[in-house]
Motif scaffolding. Structure first.
Motif, PDB file in Angstrom:
ATOM      1  N   TRP A  54      37.019  36.730  45.595  1.00 18.86           N
ATOM      2  CA  TRP A  54      38.143  36.049  44.951  1.00 18.86           C
ATOM      3  C   TRP A  54      38.193  36.395  43.463  1.00 18.86           C
ATOM      4  CZ3 TRP A  54      42.757  34.911  44.875  1.00 18.86           C
ATOM      5  CH2 TRP A  54      43.308  34.201  43.811  1.00 18.86           C
ATOM      6  N   LEU A  55      37.050  36.425  42.799  1.00 22.93           N
ATOM      7  CA  LEU A  55      37.028  36.779  41.377  1.00 22.93           C
ATOM      8  C   LEU A  55      37.642  38.158  41.170  1.00 22.93           C
ATOM      9  CD1 LEU A  55      36.184  36.153  38.449  1.00 22.93           C
ATOM     10  CD2 LEU A  55      33.947  37.135  39.002  1.00 22.93           C
ATOM     11  N   THR A  60      42.488  41.324  39.720  1.00 29.82           N
ATOM     12  CA  THR A  60      43.442  42.352  40.124  1.00 29.82           C
ATOM     13  C   THR A  60      44.866  41.811  40.061  1.00 29.82           C
ATOM     14  OG1 THR A  60      41.766  43.363  41.532  1.00 29.82           O
ATOM     15  CG2 THR A  60      44.049  43.944  41.988  1.00 29.82           C
ATOM     16  N   MET A  61      45.067  40.600  40.555  1.00 28.87           N
ATOM     17  CA  MET A  61      46.395  39.980  40.532  1.00 28.87           C
ATOM     18  C   MET A  61      46.867  39.764  39.096  1.00 28.87           C
ATOM     19  SD  MET A  61      48.630  38.618  42.844  1.00 28.87           S
ATOM     20  CE  MET A  61      47.636  38.021  44.188  1.00 28.87           C
ATOM     21  N   ARG A  62      45.996  39.283  38.246  1.00 28.59           N
ATOM     22  CA  ARG A  62      46.360  39.066  36.839  1.00 28.59           C
ATOM     23  C   ARG A  62      46.671  40.393  36.148  1.00 28.59           C
ATOM     24  NH1 ARG A  62      45.253  33.789  35.291  1.00 28.59           N
ATOM     25  NH2 ARG A  62      43.900  32.669  36.729  1.00 28.59           N
ATOM     26  N   GLY A  63      45.936  41.433  36.499  1.00 32.86           N
ATOM     27  CA  GLY A  63      46.208  42.760  35.944  1.00 32.86           C
ATOM     28  C   GLY A  63      47.572  43.275  36.362  1.00 32.86           C
ATOM     29  N   ALA A  64      47.942  43.049  37.611  1.00 33.32           N
ATOM     30  CA  ALA A  64      49.261  43.461  38.101  1.00 33.32           C
ATOM     31  C   ALA A  64      50.360  42.690  37.377  1.00 33.32           C
ATOM     32  CB  ALA A  64      49.352  43.252  39.607  1.00 33.32           C
ATOM     33  N   ASP A  65      50.137  41.402  37.138  1.00 32.17           N
ATOM     34  CA  ASP A  65      51.111  40.585  36.410  1.00 32.17           C
ATOM     35  C   ASP A  65      51.266  41.085  34.969  1.00 32.17           C
ATOM     36  OD1 ASP A  65      52.956  38.434  36.204  1.00 32.17           O
ATOM     37  OD2 ASP A  65      51.395  37.146  35.355  1.00 32.17           O
ATOM     38  N   ARG A  93      48.188  44.820  46.262  1.00 32.62           N
ATOM     39  CA  ARG A  93      47.749  45.373  47.553  1.00 32.62           C
ATOM     40  C   ARG A  93      47.250  46.801  47.403  1.00 32.62           C
ATOM     41  NH1 ARG A  93      52.586  42.799  49.332  1.00 32.62           N
ATOM     42  NH2 ARG A  93      53.629  44.812  49.309  1.00 32.62           N
ATOM     43  N   SER A  94      47.926  47.583  46.603  1.00 36.07           N
ATOM     44  CA  SER A  94      47.516  48.970  46.388  1.00 36.07           C
ATOM     45  C   SER A  94      46.127  49.041  45.752  1.00 36.07           C
ATOM     46  CB  SER A  94      48.550  49.677  45.515  1.00 36.07           C
ATOM     47  OG  SER A  94      48.163  51.000  45.268  1.00 36.07           O
TER      48      SER A  94
END
Length: 193
Positions: A54-55, A60-65, A93-94
């Motif tokens: 999860w970390l 990764t999600m924050r980086g995409a944002d 996802r990528s």
């Protein structure tokens, strides 16, 4: 060393990131604590693996944002009409699909990896659903689109569909097809499939 749960999770995430196997005995020794203390602080191996995954996922999600904001600011759609939430999800996802540590975990411990990643009561899937719900809500609130179903249901469907495609090599002996996944998710979100 008196490793906190946060520090233990961070070290475990570093191991996963490098593609190293998460060995609880070796981790306890490296941190200078007993296995009993390690288990008391972070739970069993699957609990810790879930927190570590999860970390990495959250980063990764924050980086995409951040990448969206750098490229498009606060816009809800890019110049080609693509929704912010879809762009961020696709980039996420990528990154997950191409993450070497994740691929090694799936190859070396497929049953454990799938269980930890997709358990509805686990440490990863519910948080990814919540993150997707936030992304969708943000675009709905900004007037970007009107979903055909409630946002929580939509986020759940996207995550489950994503798991099917992202982990298809393990689940169905098929190569992950992110392009097909992106098309399906795009239709589901923006065109009410």
């Amino acid at each position: 060393m008196n490793a906190s749960p946060t520090e233990i999770v961070r070290v475990a995430a570093q191991l996963v990131n490098r593609g190293a196997r998460l060995d609880m005995s070796a981790l306890a020794a490296d941190l200078g604590i007993s296995r009993t203390t390690l288990f008391r602080r972070v739970g069993n191996r699957e609990d810790l693996l879930g927190e570590a995954l999860w970390l990495l996922s959250d980063r990764t999600m924050r980086g995409a944002d951040r990448a969206w904001r750098t490229a498009h600011g606060d816009a809800v759609r890019d110049p080609g009409g693509g929704l912010r939430c879809l762009w961020i999800m696709a980039r996420y996802r990528s990154a997950i699909a191409g993450h070497e540590g994740m691929r090694l975990l799936l190859a070396e411990e497929p049953v454990t990896a799938i269980r930890v990643l997709t358990d509805p009561g686990g440490r990863v899937q519910p948080r990814v659903i919540a993150a997707y719900t936030d992304l969708l809500d943000r675009d709905v609130d900004a007037g970007g689109f009107e979903p055909a179903v409630d946002v929580k249901t939509l986020a759940y469907a996207i995550v489950r569909l994503g798991e099917t495609f992202l982990y298809s090599d393990v689940l169905a002996s098929r190569s992950p097809d992110l392009a097909a996944l992106g098309t399906l998710v795009g239709r589901l979100v923006d065109q009410g499939l």
